[in-house]
Design a protein around this motif. Sequence first.
Motif, short mmCIF file in Angstrom:
data_model
loop_
_atom_site.label_atom_id
_atom_site.label_comp_id
_atom_site.label_asym_id
_atom_site.label_seq_id
_atom_site.Cartn_x
_atom_site.Cartn_y
_atom_site.Cartn_z
N LEU A 1 38.99 -0.27 -54.40
CA LEU A 1 37.64 -0.66 -54.79
C LEU A 1 36.80 -0.77 -53.53
O LEU A 1 37.19 -1.47 -52.58
CB LEU A 1 37.67 -2.01 -55.52
CG LEU A 1 36.35 -2.50 -56.12
CD1 LEU A 1 35.87 -1.55 -57.21
CD2 LEU A 1 36.52 -3.90 -56.69
N GLN A 2 35.70 -0.08 -53.51
CA GLN A 2 34.84 -0.08 -52.32
C GLN A 2 34.30 -1.48 -52.08
O GLN A 2 33.65 -2.08 -52.93
CB GLN A 2 33.67 0.90 -52.50
CG GLN A 2 34.10 2.34 -52.78
CD GLN A 2 34.89 2.94 -51.63
OE1 GLN A 2 34.53 2.80 -50.48
NE2 GLN A 2 35.98 3.61 -51.95
N GLY A 3 34.57 -2.04 -50.87
CA GLY A 3 34.11 -3.38 -50.55
C GLY A 3 34.94 -4.43 -51.27
O GLY A 3 35.81 -4.13 -52.08
N ASN A 4 34.67 -5.70 -50.97
CA ASN A 4 35.41 -6.80 -51.57
C ASN A 4 34.53 -7.56 -52.56
O ASN A 4 33.30 -7.56 -52.44
CB ASN A 4 35.92 -7.76 -50.49
CG ASN A 4 37.00 -7.13 -49.63
OD1 ASN A 4 37.86 -6.42 -50.14
ND2 ASN A 4 36.95 -7.37 -48.33
N LEU A 5 35.17 -8.21 -53.50
CA LEU A 5 34.43 -9.02 -54.46
C LEU A 5 34.14 -10.38 -53.85
O LEU A 5 35.03 -11.04 -53.34
CB LEU A 5 35.24 -9.19 -55.75
CG LEU A 5 35.58 -7.91 -56.52
CD1 LEU A 5 36.44 -8.25 -57.73
CD2 LEU A 5 34.31 -7.20 -56.96
N GLY A 6 32.88 -10.80 -53.93
CA GLY A 6 32.52 -12.10 -53.40
C GLY A 6 33.03 -13.22 -54.30
O GLY A 6 33.38 -13.02 -55.46
N ILE B 1 26.16 -7.67 -57.62
CA ILE B 1 25.88 -7.84 -56.20
C ILE B 1 25.87 -9.34 -55.93
O ILE B 1 25.16 -10.09 -56.60
CB ILE B 1 24.53 -7.22 -55.83
CG1 ILE B 1 24.58 -5.71 -56.08
CG2 ILE B 1 24.16 -7.50 -54.38
CD1 ILE B 1 23.25 -5.00 -55.90
N PRO B 2 26.69 -9.83 -54.98
CA PRO B 2 26.79 -11.28 -54.76
C PRO B 2 25.44 -11.93 -54.51
O PRO B 2 24.54 -11.33 -53.91
CB PRO B 2 27.69 -11.38 -53.51
CG PRO B 2 28.49 -10.11 -53.53
CD PRO B 2 27.58 -9.08 -54.09
N TYR B 3 25.29 -13.15 -55.01
CA TYR B 3 24.09 -13.95 -54.84
C TYR B 3 22.83 -13.24 -55.34
O TYR B 3 21.80 -13.22 -54.68
CB TYR B 3 23.92 -14.36 -53.38
CG TYR B 3 25.07 -15.16 -52.84
CD1 TYR B 3 25.24 -16.50 -53.18
CD2 TYR B 3 26.02 -14.57 -52.00
CE1 TYR B 3 26.31 -17.23 -52.70
CE2 TYR B 3 27.09 -15.31 -51.52
CZ TYR B 3 27.24 -16.64 -51.87
OH TYR B 3 28.30 -17.36 -51.40
N PHE C 1 23.29 -5.87 -60.98
CA PHE C 1 24.67 -5.42 -61.17
C PHE C 1 24.71 -3.94 -61.56
O PHE C 1 23.69 -3.34 -61.93
CB PHE C 1 25.41 -6.27 -62.21
CG PHE C 1 24.89 -6.15 -63.62
CD1 PHE C 1 25.44 -5.24 -64.51
CD2 PHE C 1 23.86 -6.96 -64.06
CE1 PHE C 1 24.97 -5.12 -65.81
CE2 PHE C 1 23.38 -6.87 -65.36
CZ PHE C 1 23.94 -5.95 -66.24
N TYR C 2 25.90 -3.36 -61.47
CA TYR C 2 26.14 -1.96 -61.80
C TYR C 2 27.19 -1.85 -62.89
O TYR C 2 28.06 -2.71 -63.02
CB TYR C 2 26.65 -1.19 -60.57
CG TYR C 2 25.69 -1.09 -59.41
CD1 TYR C 2 24.79 -0.03 -59.33
CD2 TYR C 2 25.69 -2.05 -58.40
CE1 TYR C 2 23.90 0.08 -58.26
CE2 TYR C 2 24.82 -1.96 -57.33
CZ TYR C 2 23.93 -0.90 -57.26
OH TYR C 2 23.06 -0.79 -56.21
#
Length: 455
Positions: free
Chosen positions: A220-225, A241-243, A247-248
């Motif tokens: 998964l591209q990037g990490n989940l916040g 998208i955190p904070y 969203f996608y």
Amino acid sequence: MLHKKLIYIVLIVSFIACSSKNPGMSKDEIVRTLDEQAMQHETAVKAASAAMPEVTEDYTPPAGIKYRAKIETVGVKTLNVQAALKNVRSMKVSELGTLRIHRTGALVPMGGSLMSVEEGYLLNGYQGIYLLDKGFKLIKQLFKNDVVFQRDGKRGFFQLRTLLQSVYYDNAHKQIQGVYAVRDHKKNKSRTFLAFLPWDVLTAATEPLMEKDIANSIPLQGNLGHGGLFKFTPEGFIRGIPYSSRFYTNELKGDTLCYFDPTHSPDYPPSESAGSVRNGESHHIYDYQGKTRIRLAYDNTLYQLENASTLKAIYRLDFGSLQRADGQKVIGGSNVDDSYFVDRWLETDRHLFIKITKGYDSPNARKAKSVSLYSLIYDKRSGDFFALPPESNSEKPEFPYLTADGEPNMPFYPDGVVGNIPYTCLDAMKMKEKYPDVLKGQDIPDDELIVLTIE
């Protein structure tokens, strides 16, 4: 390799049990038959998982967004929060149904969440995934997380190492999907993966599977916040998208299907100079009648995801002149004592259960009695929207409960909904502390999970 090991164990046991019926079979014939059945089984597993794309670790999703977002607001039901707070009345447990107490037999301190499967229910907790029967009794543990649990008096603590989270049961392809992160201590970085576990492999295994047994995964591209919006769907997954309230929707391999920004509110990332960050309000996302429903943090609207590119507004909270919490002020550390937060949103075919607070809820705030807690209920049939009377006998503020009546004589307010059943999970230690008479005389470990349901 894991598939074949499990298959051979199961088949060898079967042949031992049946050997007396086949005294004429030679060793070579038995091995040949095992090979044939193993191949048939492997073919069935591959067919069931055919929708999972083959993705290499260096795969990069193509740039661009496939669909334009659509947001439908016609027909949204508005719920007047200000009026509901003035419409205070009690509600009995029996008005919802019959309260049942289920001893699961699972040693799962600190509870977990439930989801329906054909065999019964999946329990997803810090320590892993458990399969319960239709009576909420433990069948077996399916997956074991790399965690350590310790108790300090009445408090419990988990040391989390590797955790399979955002667990989802894909009924169409008979597999468990989840997200886990692998830490590279040399580079001080984590890599996040989408994991796929075939249902028949999980249920056939003689011991719970662990991270090392995950054969199919997608980077998964990037990490989940922390506390970020994420959920698997039949098309792939939703990722926020955190904070933010943006969203996608994505396909499983990460290709972006659609981008949503329903509130157009400013993002609220924490300041680099902030010593500590309040968690603030959470997203609420769940399945209801085969569709995904989403209420974004600091938003008053519950949406239904009609497809990968269409949101439909279902309910909207109207706070009137009451001050609604704002992400930038909360994360930025501003005074929010007079602001209202949405703490919980649960739904059955008959009711909405909504918890809200005035002021930021925390252990210190409850100790200082600087936060007010409200339990609201919306009756879909009658249209009545009301607040339960506040708890008056507590040393510190507590969310109000439904009034106890009948047997067992216990108050109740759900912490989750599975199918159409409201439930609450708590371990035996908490059960004995809160309701000492209910388990009286029973020899039950403090860590055994108790499930309370209204059916």
